[in-house]
Design a protein around this motif. Sequence first.
Motif, short mmCIF file in Angstrom:
data_model
loop_
_atom_site.label_atom_id
_atom_site.label_comp_id
_atom_site.label_asym_id
_atom_site.label_seq_id
_atom_site.Cartn_x
_atom_site.Cartn_y
_atom_site.Cartn_z
N LEU A 102 -5.08 2.63 8.65
CA LEU A 102 -3.67 3.01 8.74
C LEU A 102 -3.37 3.74 10.05
CD1 LEU A 102 -3.26 4.24 5.06
CD2 LEU A 102 -2.20 2.20 6.05
N THR A 103 -4.31 4.53 10.51
CA THR A 103 -4.12 5.25 11.78
C THR A 103 -4.01 4.29 12.95
OG1 THR A 103 -5.36 7.15 10.90
CG2 THR A 103 -5.07 7.04 13.27
N LEU A 104 -4.85 3.29 12.96
CA LEU A 104 -4.80 2.29 14.03
C LEU A 104 -3.51 1.47 13.96
CD1 LEU A 104 -8.49 0.99 14.10
CD2 LEU A 104 -7.34 2.36 15.82
N LEU A 105 -3.00 1.24 12.75
CA LEU A 105 -1.76 0.47 12.59
C LEU A 105 -0.55 1.22 13.14
CD1 LEU A 105 -2.20 -1.10 9.04
CD2 LEU A 105 -2.32 -2.25 11.25
N VAL A 130 8.02 13.58 9.40
CA VAL A 130 7.68 13.89 8.01
C VAL A 130 6.17 14.03 7.84
CG1 VAL A 130 7.74 13.05 5.63
CG2 VAL A 130 9.74 12.77 7.10
N CYS A 131 5.43 13.10 8.45
CA CYS A 131 3.97 13.13 8.34
C CYS A 131 3.40 14.38 9.01
CB CYS A 131 3.37 11.87 8.98
SG CYS A 131 1.63 11.63 8.58
N LEU A 132 3.90 14.72 10.18
CA LEU A 132 3.45 15.93 10.87
C LEU A 132 3.79 17.18 10.07
CD1 LEU A 132 4.46 14.96 14.52
CD2 LEU A 132 2.13 15.40 13.72
N ILE A 160 0.84 -1.20 0.00
CA ILE A 160 0.00 0.00 0.00
C ILE A 160 0.88 1.26 0.00
CG2 ILE A 160 -1.68 1.32 1.36
CD1 ILE A 160 -2.81 -1.36 2.33
N LEU A 161 1.98 1.21 0.75
CA LEU A 161 2.91 2.35 0.79
C LEU A 161 3.42 2.69 -0.61
CD1 LEU A 161 4.90 4.40 1.98
CD2 LEU A 161 6.40 2.49 2.56
N ASN A 162 3.88 1.68 -1.34
CA ASN A 162 4.40 1.93 -2.69
C ASN A 162 3.30 2.42 -3.63
OD1 ASN A 162 6.96 1.19 -1.92
ND2 ASN A 162 6.81 -0.90 -2.69
N LEU A 163 2.08 1.91 -3.43
CA LEU A 163 0.97 2.32 -4.29
C LEU A 163 0.58 3.78 -4.06
CD1 LEU A 163 -1.30 -0.86 -4.10
CD2 LEU A 163 -0.13 0.00 -6.13
N THR A 164 0.80 4.30 -2.84
CA THR A 164 0.38 5.68 -2.54
C THR A 164 1.27 6.73 -3.20
OG1 THR A 164 1.61 5.55 -0.44
CG2 THR A 164 -0.77 5.19 -0.36
N GLN A 165 2.25 6.29 -3.96
CA GLN A 165 3.00 7.26 -4.76
C GLN A 165 2.16 7.74 -5.94
OE1 GLN A 165 7.23 6.25 -5.49
NE2 GLN A 165 6.91 4.52 -4.11
N LEU A 180 0.76 7.27 5.32
CA LEU A 180 0.01 8.46 5.72
C LEU A 180 0.77 9.73 5.33
CD1 LEU A 180 -1.27 7.23 9.19
CD2 LEU A 180 -2.70 7.81 7.23
N SER A 181 2.09 9.68 5.36
CA SER A 181 2.89 10.84 4.93
C SER A 181 2.66 11.15 3.46
CB SER A 181 4.38 10.57 5.18
OG SER A 181 4.66 10.44 6.54
N ASN A 182 2.62 10.09 2.64
CA ASN A 182 2.36 10.28 1.20
C ASN A 182 0.97 10.87 0.97
OD1 ASN A 182 4.86 9.24 0.56
ND2 ASN A 182 4.12 7.22 0.01
N VAL A 183 -0.01 10.35 1.71
CA VAL A 183 -1.38 10.86 1.55
C VAL A 183 -1.45 12.31 2.04
CG1 VAL A 183 -3.79 10.55 2.24
CG2 VAL A 183 -2.36 8.55 1.78
N ALA A 184 -0.75 12.61 3.15
CA ALA A 184 -0.77 13.96 3.73
C ALA A 184 -0.06 14.98 2.85
CB ALA A 184 -0.13 13.95 5.11
#
Length: 590
Positions: free
Chosen positions: A252-255, A313-315, A230-235, A271-275
């Motif tokens: 993802l938040t719960l994970l 990074v996400c923040l 999923i991480l690679n796909l969020t690019q 989440l960083s990629n989405v943010a």
Amino acid sequence: MGQLCGRCIQLLRDFVAFVQRMSSNLVQGIKECLSLISKCSCLKQNSSKAKQLYKPILQPHERVTAQEFLQHIETGFEMSPLGKDPLEALRTLAFSENPGLQQSAALYYLHMSQHINVPLPVEHLEPFYALLRSTDLEVQQMSSLSLVNFLLEGNIDKELVVQMGLLEPILDLLESEDPTVQCNSCACTMILAVSESNREAIGAARGVTPLLSLANSYDPRVQQNAVGAILNLTQSEKIQDVLCKEGALPVLTLLLESPDSEVQYYSCATLSNVAANVQHHEAMLRPGNRFLLRTLICLLSSSVDKVSSQACVCLRNLATSADIQAEMVAEDILPKLCSLLTSGSEDVRHASIALLWILSQHPHNQDTLACVNLLQSLGMLLSAHKTDPVIVGHTACIIKNLSLSKNRQRIIESPCVEGLLQTMLSTNTQEDCLHYVTSCLAELAKQEGATLCMVQWMDEPLTKCLVRLAGQVEHTEPSFQAASIIQHMIGHEKMMLLLKSHTREIQAYLKNFLTHQEIRFQQLGISTFCRLREDPEFSLAFRKSQMAKLLEQVRQQTEETQELLRAAICHEDSSYLSCMAYENLPDPRA
């Protein structure tokens, strides 16, 4: 026997009608239940098993091929494992209906994937389709694992795997009930998703949904690979939209609270990629629900460097509004960031200083950030990493932002000023960093208290460095800011003594400034000249170098410019008055 009365007959009729209704509802319920079961994905891979009510017969040609293949394994594997003969045998075994023969082919590929480090010919990908489609669990396990090995070693082109039609069986295996097959198929998808074209193909084949389901797996291996995929796909921004619509954000938040640090890292990076896409911030930070924000801040204290770094990074990606920044500061984020600045990991230091820089841009945060602890940490950071452009550049920007607040005195009393001055002595300092450092020091030097502090730390190497930077007019901003710092320190006895040994260099950059096209350079050059001329030695040196003649030329050019401006303004005024007079003339038609 007597007859039933009318009341009893009606009761019987009602009972019969009730039974008929119940029977109809029961039959309909049974039909719906069987229909739903038949459509479930769990029956997809077993459908061929249901049809095979007989034991596959070993065909004569398959028996011969198996015997020859066995001889090849025993004698010729080390010589030609990728030759034409073993390929034909593999095709026969892979497309056989006999699970035992398919297992032989799968085992052969698994052995090759573990011992051969050469590109796999395109022809050898063809048997994989049949092996991945096999109904035999061992064949699925071995073939999917060998494909993972080949991909990891770079022995198979990632785009070619999709072009050969292997993506569909790989995604089908995501719905297997076997954790090993799930783990391998997730790993394949994760590696394939590194390619942009493959990401689009996976999204088009609806591969996101089963991955999201496996992200909740109780098997840590499956969960890691699923979230990694999923991480690679969020690019891809398109797949980010799909994930949000599929309800991925709460998962993802719960994970982030997973006991597995790899799962934490992958979910945080996702989440960083989405943010990074502002349009998703509203969904990630719904009003009244700041669970994600608080969880990320807690992860700053993680003992795993890549987790705390990714949380920063996400923040940072989320901190696009003043309200969110204020909430971060209110959640007591500052002590955690101060701690991260002293980390032994470069990535952690870079991520934390970048987040601090974002937070320092908002005026309401500056008084809170300009505390003694943070300023001490920044000063120590500059001292320890004066050649690191990321640290130096961000730290200088932070100090400049904080210097605009009422807490400038705290900066002067901290080791930040000394740290900034010392970074200029590094020969590795990049031009961008020099710009940030000199700009910060020039801003601080506008206050007399900061100027006194700078003079205290000035010595011959620092003076030489400032004069040299001022003379590098080709680097516009560092040159201007360095000259501005010098101009503010003129008048202090210690500084004058240090500058006198660089009289020739100072005259050189003053000449460049006086003839510079930008007026701010000319003005700075004139003000510096006037202040230095008050010293007898500089005054004598200026007379000998004919600086007065150069100033006269500048004056004449300025006067000529002023005359031209007056003429232009007068012309505009006269044209305006003429127009007004014309507009006030009486209309001859009246």
